[in-house]
Structures are given as C-alpha cells and as structure tokens.
Write a protein that holds these residues in place. Structure first.
Motif, PDB file in Angstrom:
ATOM      1  N   ALA A 109       0.815  -1.190   0.067  1.00  0.00           N
ATOM      2  CA  ALA A 109       0.049  -0.047   0.108  1.00  0.00           C
ATOM      3  C   ALA A 109       1.109   1.294   0.130  1.00  0.00           C
ATOM      4  O   ALA A 109       1.062   2.113   0.962  1.00  0.00           O
ATOM      5  N   PRO A 110       1.471   1.299  -0.998  1.00  0.00           N
ATOM      6  CA  PRO A 110       2.651   2.538  -1.261  1.00  0.00           C
ATOM      7  C   PRO A 110       1.896   3.962  -1.026  1.00  0.00           C
ATOM      8  O   PRO A 110       2.552   4.915  -0.816  1.00  0.00           O
ATOM      9  N   GLU A 111       0.465   4.158  -1.390  1.00  0.00           N
ATOM     10  CA  GLU A 111      -0.052   5.501  -1.255  1.00  0.00           C
ATOM     11  C   GLU A 111      -0.430   5.639   0.214  1.00  0.00           C
ATOM     12  O   GLU A 111      -0.566   6.994   0.540  1.00  0.00           O
ATOM     13  N   VAL A 112      -0.171   4.734   1.190  1.00  0.00           N
ATOM     14  CA  VAL A 112      -0.641   5.069   2.665  1.00  0.00           C
ATOM     15  C   VAL A 112       0.502   4.988   3.240  1.00  0.00           C
ATOM     16  O   VAL A 112       0.825   5.723   4.367  1.00  0.00           O
ATOM     17  N   PHE A 113       1.691   3.962   3.256  1.00  0.00           N
ATOM     18  CA  PHE A 113       2.796   3.836   3.878  1.00  0.00           C
ATOM     19  C   PHE A 113       4.082   4.239   3.113  1.00  0.00           C
ATOM     20  O   PHE A 113       3.976   4.063   2.008  1.00  0.00           O
ATOM     21  N   GLU A 114       4.909   4.948   3.850  1.00  0.00           N
ATOM     22  CA  GLU A 114       6.106   5.135   3.255  1.00  0.00           C
ATOM     23  C   GLU A 114       7.146   5.026   4.152  1.00  0.00           C
ATOM     24  O   GLU A 114       7.155   5.215   5.333  1.00  0.00           O
ATOM     25  N   LEU A 115       8.273   4.442   3.711  1.00  0.00           N
ATOM     26  CA  LEU A 115       9.728   4.139   4.634  1.00  0.00           C
ATOM     27  C   LEU A 115      10.682   5.370   4.096  1.00  0.00           C
ATOM     28  O   LEU A 115      11.056   5.346   3.257  1.00  0.00           O
ATOM     29  N   HIS A 116      11.109   5.940   5.062  1.00  0.00           N
ATOM     30  CA  HIS A 116      12.168   6.814   5.131  1.00  0.00           C
ATOM     31  C   HIS A 116      13.417   6.451   5.772  1.00  0.00           C
ATOM     32  O   HIS A 116      13.350   5.888   6.822  1.00  0.00           O
ATOM     33  N   GLY A 117      14.340   6.474   5.038  1.00  0.00           N
ATOM     34  CA  GLY A 117      15.746   5.791   5.448  1.00  0.00           C
ATOM     35  C   GLY A 117      15.439   4.205   5.566  1.00  0.00           C
ATOM     36  O   GLY A 117      14.807   3.601   4.774  1.00  0.00           O
ATOM     37  N   GLU A 118      16.261   3.700   6.676  1.00  0.00           N
ATOM     38  CA  GLU A 118      15.869   2.291   6.959  1.00  0.00           C
ATOM     39  C   GLU A 118      14.916   1.737   8.050  1.00  0.00           C
ATOM     40  O   GLU A 118      14.583   0.964   7.764  1.00  0.00           O
TER      41      GLU A 118
END
Length: 69
Positions: free
Chosen positions: A20-29
C-alpha cells in the motif's frame, strides 16, 4: 477507516510499503510514515498490508478504538 501502526512492535520489514505505497512510506531504513485516515480506494490494499505484516503492527478500524483505551 482509521489505522494505527504500533511502532514499538514494527520491525521495519516494510511489507506494508510494498502493498500500500499510497498510505505507507519508509524513510531511511527504519522511519515508517503513514496516513492514519485511509482513503476509500486504498482499503483493500491496507487490509492486505495488515495481514502481511509479520509482527501484526497495523491496527485497523475497530481494533484502533479498542487499543486506544
């Protein structure tokens, strides 16, 4: 639908980001960002992401209000 991610339980596997890339996003590791108010068109993806989370860190709908007590 509202969601909450238990960031103390989250291990950064990022399955939610892939599903679900429209809702969750990973910044850094390790820094997970997410939109707690899920758009209607993303509900199915978020449910899949919650199911795929290996540590079950994503709480959905009724689980959110129960966990807030």
């Amino acid at each position: 639908m509202q969601i909450v991610v238990d960031l103390t339980r989250c291990q950064g596997y990022a399955q939610c980001v892939f599903l679900a890339p429209e809702v969750f996003e990973l910044h850094g590791e390790e820094a997970l960002l997410y939109n707690p108010a899920v758009p209607d068109d993303q509900l199915d993806r978020v449910r899949q992401a919650a199911t795929a989370c290996p540590v079950q860190a994503i709480l959905l709908g009724k689980e959110v209000s129960a966990g807030a007590r």
